[in-house]
Design a protein around this motif. Structure first.
Motif, short mmCIF file in Angstrom:
data_model
loop_
_atom_site.label_atom_id
_atom_site.label_comp_id
_atom_site.label_asym_id
_atom_site.label_seq_id
_atom_site.Cartn_x
_atom_site.Cartn_y
_atom_site.Cartn_z
N VAL A 62 1.11 -1.00 -0.15
CA VAL A 62 -0.13 -0.22 -0.20
C VAL A 62 0.92 1.27 0.15
CG1 VAL A 62 -1.82 -1.00 1.11
CG2 VAL A 62 -0.15 -0.09 2.41
N ALA A 63 0.37 2.28 -0.37
CA ALA A 63 1.16 3.45 -0.45
C ALA A 63 1.82 3.91 0.92
CB ALA A 63 0.17 4.69 -0.90
N GLY A 85 0.89 11.31 0.89
CA GLY A 85 0.54 10.91 -0.46
C GLY A 85 1.33 11.97 -1.55
N THR A 101 1.96 13.99 -6.59
CA THR A 101 1.32 12.82 -5.69
C THR A 101 1.71 11.65 -6.26
OG1 THR A 101 -0.70 12.88 -6.94
CG2 THR A 101 -0.73 14.32 -5.14
N TYR A 102 1.47 10.65 -5.30
CA TYR A 102 1.77 9.40 -5.87
C TYR A 102 0.82 8.13 -5.38
CZ TYR A 102 3.31 8.47 -0.82
OH TYR A 102 3.46 8.08 0.35
N THR A 103 0.72 6.96 -5.92
CA THR A 103 -0.18 6.13 -5.71
C THR A 103 0.52 4.66 -5.95
OG1 THR A 103 -1.25 6.03 -7.87
CG2 THR A 103 -2.45 6.95 -6.31
N LEU A 104 -0.35 3.71 -5.14
CA LEU A 104 0.31 2.21 -5.09
C LEU A 104 -0.82 1.47 -5.19
CD1 LEU A 104 2.59 0.13 -5.24
CD2 LEU A 104 2.70 0.21 -2.79
N ALA A 105 -0.77 0.77 -6.65
CA ALA A 105 -2.14 -0.23 -6.76
C ALA A 105 -1.56 -1.30 -7.61
CB ALA A 105 -3.34 0.72 -7.45
N VAL A 109 3.73 1.63 -8.88
CA VAL A 109 3.70 3.11 -8.29
C VAL A 109 3.46 3.85 -9.51
CG1 VAL A 109 5.17 4.43 -7.05
CG2 VAL A 109 5.26 2.07 -6.69
N THR A 110 2.63 4.94 -9.23
CA THR A 110 2.33 6.16 -10.16
C THR A 110 2.74 7.23 -9.72
OG1 THR A 110 0.68 4.72 -11.18
CG2 THR A 110 0.75 7.22 -11.80
N SER A 112 2.24 11.32 -9.84
CA SER A 112 1.61 12.16 -10.94
C SER A 112 2.16 13.46 -10.79
CB SER A 112 0.09 12.00 -10.49
OG SER A 112 -0.39 10.83 -10.73
N ASP A 118 2.47 11.76 -15.64
CA ASP A 118 2.82 10.83 -15.02
C ASP A 118 3.84 9.58 -15.16
OD1 ASP A 118 0.48 11.61 -13.73
OD2 ASP A 118 -1.02 10.15 -14.70
#
Length: 138
Positions: A62-63, A85, A101-105, A109-110, A112, A118
């Motif tokens: 998770v992030a 985030g 910002t970043y995400t993890l799914a 990892v992305t 933005s 991105d």
């Protein structure tokens, strides 16, 4: 290597390992340990305690698992993940080169960036793998 290929590679490695471990059985007609076994009246040595092994850290799921500093020395790239985030990059001597910002799914990892771009990378045993380089935790 994409995620599906990695899963198949791991699965095939496990199957091959199991098959090879079956090949190591002793011939039942040959005694493999000629030392006598202790009788019930003889004492057996106490088992020794094995030294603790250090396990590899778990892959980020998770992030929040990304929070902290990650670096690729070869690319001279540092990414700092904040708990809120957001991220900051220092890239090739340029502090705050990119923020956003970043995400993890699903193992991806992305980043933005606030510049509208991105960049996505895969979570692997080697680290966070992007086209710019591979970030490892510091």
């Amino acid at each position: 290597m994409n995620r599906r290929t990695r899963v198949w590679t791991v699965a095939l490695t496990l199957v091959a390992g199991l098959a090879l471990s079956a090949c190591g059985e002793d011939d039942p007609g040959v005694e493999s340990d000629p030392s006598p076994t202790p009788s019930a009246t003889e004492s057996t040595p106490a088992p020794t305690t094995a030294a603790p092994t250090s396990e590899a850290p778990a892959l980020p799921q998770v992030a929040a698992d990304l929070v902290g500093t990650w670096r690729d020395d070869a690319a001279d790239w540092t990414a700092t993940f904040a708990a809120d985030g957001t991220f900051t990059w220092d890239y090739q001597g340029n502090a705050d080169f990119l923020t956003g910002t970043y995400t993890l799914a699903n193992g991806v990892v992305t980043f933005s960036g606030l510049d509208g771009n991105d960049l996505a990378g895969d979570v692997t045993d080697a680290g966070l793998v992007f086209t710019l380089g591979t970030l490892t935790r510091r």
